[in-house]
Design an enzyme around this catalytic site. Structure first.
Site, PDB file in Angstrom:
ATOM      1  N   GLU A 262       7.417   2.539  -6.514  1.00 56.59           N
ATOM      2  CA  GLU A 262       7.619   2.066  -5.138  1.00 56.59           C
ATOM      3  C   GLU A 262       7.702   3.255  -4.187  1.00 56.59           C
ATOM      4  O   GLU A 262       8.079   4.356  -4.597  1.00 56.59           O
ATOM      5  CB  GLU A 262       8.947   1.305  -5.056  1.00 56.59           C
ATOM      6  CG  GLU A 262       8.830  -0.206  -5.135  1.00 56.59           C
ATOM      7  CD  GLU A 262       8.388  -0.855  -3.828  1.00 56.59           C
ATOM      8  OE1 GLU A 262       7.661  -0.216  -3.041  1.00 56.59           O
ATOM      9  OE2 GLU A 262       8.774  -2.003  -3.593  1.00 56.59           O
ATOM     10  N   ASP A 263       7.389   3.005  -2.925  1.00 56.41           N
ATOM     11  CA  ASP A 263       7.592   4.047  -1.912  1.00 56.41           C
ATOM     12  C   ASP A 263       9.063   4.130  -1.518  1.00 56.41           C
ATOM     13  O   ASP A 263       9.647   5.200  -1.439  1.00 56.41           O
ATOM     14  CB  ASP A 263       6.708   3.787  -0.675  1.00 56.41           C
ATOM     15  CG  ASP A 263       6.842   2.365  -0.123  1.00 56.41           C
ATOM     16  OD1 ASP A 263       7.535   1.526  -0.735  1.00 56.41           O
ATOM     17  OD2 ASP A 263       6.249   2.091   0.935  1.00 56.41           O
TER      18      ASP A 263
ATOM     19  N   LYS B  15       0.814  -1.191   0.000  1.00 54.00           N
ATOM     20  CA  LYS B  15       0.000   0.000   0.000  1.00 54.00           C
ATOM     21  C   LYS B  15       0.860   1.258   0.000  1.00 54.00           C
ATOM     22  O   LYS B  15       0.371   2.357  -0.195  1.00 54.00           O
ATOM     23  CB  LYS B  15      -0.880   0.005   1.273  1.00 54.00           C
ATOM     24  CG  LYS B  15      -1.782  -1.192   1.399  1.00 54.00           C
ATOM     25  CD  LYS B  15      -2.457  -1.196   2.799  1.00 54.00           C
ATOM     26  CE  LYS B  15      -3.227  -2.477   2.978  1.00 54.00           C
ATOM     27  NZ  LYS B  15      -3.571  -2.692   4.393  1.00 54.00           N
ATOM     28  N   GLY B  16       2.142   1.063   0.257  1.00 51.61           N
ATOM     29  CA  GLY B  16       3.035   2.204   0.510  1.00 51.61           C
ATOM     30  C   GLY B  16       3.138   3.243  -0.587  1.00 51.61           C
ATOM     31  O   GLY B  16       3.378   4.420  -0.321  1.00 51.61           O
TER      32      GLY B  16
ATOM     33  N   ASP C  24      14.642  -0.465   0.107  1.00 53.26           N
ATOM     34  CA  ASP C  24      15.457  -0.653   1.310  1.00 53.26           C
ATOM     35  C   ASP C  24      16.523  -1.706   1.001  1.00 53.26           C
ATOM     36  O   ASP C  24      17.598  -1.382   0.505  1.00 53.26           O
ATOM     37  CB  ASP C  24      14.521  -1.046   2.469  1.00 53.26           C
ATOM     38  CG  ASP C  24      15.221  -1.195   3.795  1.00 53.26           C
ATOM     39  OD1 ASP C  24      16.404  -0.836   3.901  1.00 53.26           O
ATOM     40  OD2 ASP C  24      14.594  -1.679   4.754  1.00 53.26           O
TER      41      ASP C  24
ATOM     42  N   ARG D  17       0.479   6.457   7.546  1.00 51.62           N
ATOM     43  CA  ARG D  17       0.555   6.624   6.083  1.00 51.62           C
ATOM     44  C   ARG D  17       0.054   7.992   5.639  1.00 51.62           C
ATOM     45  O   ARG D  17       0.454   8.508   4.605  1.00 51.62           O
ATOM     46  CB  ARG D  17      -0.306   5.562   5.376  1.00 51.62           C
ATOM     47  CG  ARG D  17       0.206   4.144   5.513  1.00 51.62           C
ATOM     48  CD  ARG D  17      -0.520   3.240   4.517  1.00 51.62           C
ATOM     49  NE  ARG D  17      -0.398   1.833   4.847  1.00 51.62           N
ATOM     50  CZ  ARG D  17       0.637   1.062   4.509  1.00 51.62           C
ATOM     51  NH1 ARG D  17       1.651   1.566   3.853  1.00 51.62           N
ATOM     52  NH2 ARG D  17       0.664  -0.213   4.832  1.00 51.62           N
TER      53      ARG D  17
ATOM     54  N   VAL E  22      11.447   5.055   8.395  1.00 50.04           N
ATOM     55  CA  VAL E  22      10.675   6.277   8.148  1.00 50.04           C
ATOM     56  C   VAL E  22       9.192   5.964   7.938  1.00 50.04           C
ATOM     57  O   VAL E  22       8.831   4.858   7.521  1.00 50.04           O
ATOM     58  CB  VAL E  22      11.226   7.059   6.922  1.00 50.04           C
ATOM     59  CG1 VAL E  22      12.560   7.689   7.241  1.00 50.04           C
ATOM     60  CG2 VAL E  22      11.313   6.182   5.681  1.00 50.04           C
TER      61      VAL E  22
ATOM     62  N   ASP F 245       4.258   3.251   6.345  1.00 54.71           N
ATOM     63  CA  ASP F 245       3.610   2.975   7.634  1.00 54.71           C
ATOM     64  C   ASP F 245       4.551   2.359   8.646  1.00 54.71           C
ATOM     65  O   ASP F 245       5.630   1.858   8.310  1.00 54.71           O
ATOM     66  CB  ASP F 245       2.452   1.997   7.427  1.00 54.71           C
ATOM     67  CG  ASP F 245       2.946   0.567   7.197  1.00 54.71           C
ATOM     68  OD1 ASP F 245       3.812   0.375   6.313  1.00 54.71           O
ATOM     69  OD2 ASP F 245       2.494  -0.344   7.908  1.00 54.71           O
TER      70      ASP F 245
END
Ligand code: IMP
Length: 181
Positions: free
Chosen positions: A103-104, A47-48, A107, A169, A157, A163
């Site tokens: 993408e959010d 959901k990011g 990582d 969010r 973050v 989230d």
């Protein structure tokens, strides 16, 4: 009953900084794909990426289609589980189409790596990657991000779609979660 300790959130990227960067990313993407015969397909990873994608698509001055994929890799932890699972797939074929994965955050890069590999098996005309954030060093340079918002330090973050245990969010900025003393 004692009140639950609320984590402090320190602003890392303000609403204004994000707005400016997203506008520029939209311009870059529009320039790169200006001569497509069919709309560019933006695939948001749930959901990011939802907040970022909704701003980004409006900063792109070309016809686009929106698709979403559900992926689970984290659970409620702040460390990658290393296991990527598709929980929701695309609703239409992408064969012969130009696809931009949105993408959010990248990582460890495990999610992006898995998804890029998955998409390539669907024979699109091209697949590129756009991420709002990247934590450099974690993915060992394995993931090529074609359109990147910001490189950030290796802190957990939240906000602007990201989230912690399902919340934060809707913060309009990106912030670092700090435990209060
Ligand atoms: P990766 O597979 O390790 O690159 O992780 C990708 C996914 O993990 C992202 O799409 C996020 O959903 C989540 N993630 C990684 N780092 C953070 C963070 O700092 N805050 C919130 N979510 C994160």
């Amino acid at each position: 009953m004692p009140k639950k300790k609320e984590p402090l959130i320190r602003v890392l990227l303000s609403k204004e900084e994000i707005e400016k960067r997203v506008a520029l990313l939209g311009q870059e993407i529009s320039k790169k794909y200006f001569n497509l015969e069919e709309p560019l397909i933006l695939v948001g990873i749930l959901k990011g990426s939802v907040i970022f994608l909704s701003d980004l698509c409006r900063a792109i001055s070309l016809p686009v289609e929106l698709e979403f994929m559900g992926v689970s890799s984290y659970g409620d932890e702040t460390e990658s589980s290393g296991v990527v699972q598709i929980t929701q797939d695309l609703t239409r074929p992408i064969k012969g189409r130009h696809v931009l994965l949105v993408e959010d955050i990248v990582d460890t890069g495990l999610t992006a790596k898995y998804l890029l590999k998955h998409f390539r098996t669907c024979e699109p005309a091209s697949v590129a990657m756009c991420s709002l954030l990247e934590k450099p060093g974690k993915s060992n340079g394995e993931i090529l991000i074609d359109f990147l918002g910001f490189s950030i330090p290796d802190d957990f973050v939240v906000g602007y779609g990201l989230d912690f245990a399902g919340i934060y969010r809707n913060l309009p900025y990106v912030g670092i979660v700090e435990t209060s003393t």
